[in-house]
Design an enzyme around this catalytic site. Sequence first.
Site, PDB file in Angstrom:
ATOM      1  N   GLY A   1      21.237  62.004  55.859  1.00  0.00           N
ATOM      2  CA  GLY A   1      20.473  61.701  57.057  1.00  0.00           C
ATOM      3  C   GLY A   1      21.375  61.394  58.235  1.00  0.00           C
TER       4      GLY A   1
ATOM      5  CD  GLN B   1      24.224  57.564  62.014  1.00  0.00           C
ATOM      6  OE1 GLN B   1      23.157  58.091  61.707  1.00  0.00           O
ATOM      7  NE2 GLN B   1      25.233  57.451  61.183  1.00  0.00           N
TER       8      GLN B   1
ATOM      9  CB  CYS C   1      26.669  54.653  56.929  1.00  0.00           C
ATOM     10  SG  CYS C   1      26.160  54.909  58.628  1.00  0.00           S
ATOM     11  CG  LEU C   2      27.554  61.000  58.132  1.00  0.00           C
ATOM     12  CD1 LEU C   2      26.863  62.010  59.027  1.00  0.00           C
ATOM     13  CD2 LEU C   2      28.766  61.625  57.455  1.00  0.00           C
TER      14      LEU C   2
ATOM     15  CG  HIS D   1      20.853  54.471  56.040  1.00  0.00           C
ATOM     16  ND1 HIS D   1      21.863  53.854  55.335  1.00  0.00           N
ATOM     17  CD2 HIS D   1      21.466  55.053  57.103  1.00  0.00           C
ATOM     18  CE1 HIS D   1      23.022  54.057  55.949  1.00  0.00           C
ATOM     19  NE2 HIS D   1      22.807  54.783  57.025  1.00  0.00           N
ATOM     20  CD  GLU D   2      19.960  58.213  58.687  1.00  0.00           C
ATOM     21  OE1 GLU D   2      20.408  57.887  59.802  1.00  0.00           O
ATOM     22  OE2 GLU D   2      20.689  58.393  57.689  1.00  0.00           O
TER      23      GLU D   2
ATOM     24  CG  HIS E   1      21.657  54.385  61.902  1.00  0.00           C
ATOM     25  ND1 HIS E   1      22.841  53.752  62.180  1.00  0.00           N
ATOM     26  CD2 HIS E   1      21.852  55.032  60.726  1.00  0.00           C
ATOM     27  CE1 HIS E   1      23.710  53.997  61.217  1.00  0.00           C
ATOM     28  NE2 HIS E   1      23.147  54.771  60.308  1.00  0.00           N
TER      29      HIS E   1
HETATM   30 ZN    ZN Z   1      23.988  55.518  58.587  1.00  0.00          ZN
END
Ligand code: ZN
Length: 170
Positions: A46, A51, A91-92, A133-134, A137
């Site tokens: 995701g 981000q 997480c990226l 999770h997204e 963000h």
């Molecule tokens: Zn993340």
Amino acid sequence: MAILDVLRHPDPRLRLTADPVRDFDEGLRALTEDMLETVDHHEALGLSSIQVDDRRAVLVLTPTVDPSVPRVWVNPELIGKAAPGFVEESCLSIPEVAGNVIRSTRMLARAQHVSGETFEWELSGMDAVCLQHEMDHLVGKLFIDRLSIFKRFRVRAALRKRLREETAIA
Ligand code: ZN
């Protein structure tokens, strides 16, 4: 289409809150296409607009449980959640760590397609976890905020090491 740069923790822009999307225009479509290309490039589950330094409330998913789950979610909202459990996340934006957090493994949510049409979807397992999770963000929250104090200490140590290495290279 383009692969977008992903902001890295501790970039303060990761703490911003997204604004609701009102214009379902070509610009929005371009953003979602770039986000899909970026998430696929990284083979990630995701990605959120925050981000990639965009304040429009958009996230993209790579469903692993139910392939019919929509990939693009504009203005996502929680309707209900159930079945909490510990899940390992990464997480990226925080590439050096993974950690266990409590998430609901069933979730009912509402969002809009890139066309503006509203949909509701019930997600389970990792699909539900990734959506949470997204969505975090989009309100400036990171999964490390949900870790135990001990684990957060280890995250800070790993982050200091990365920043030292980056400074050494620069
Ligand atoms: Zn993340």
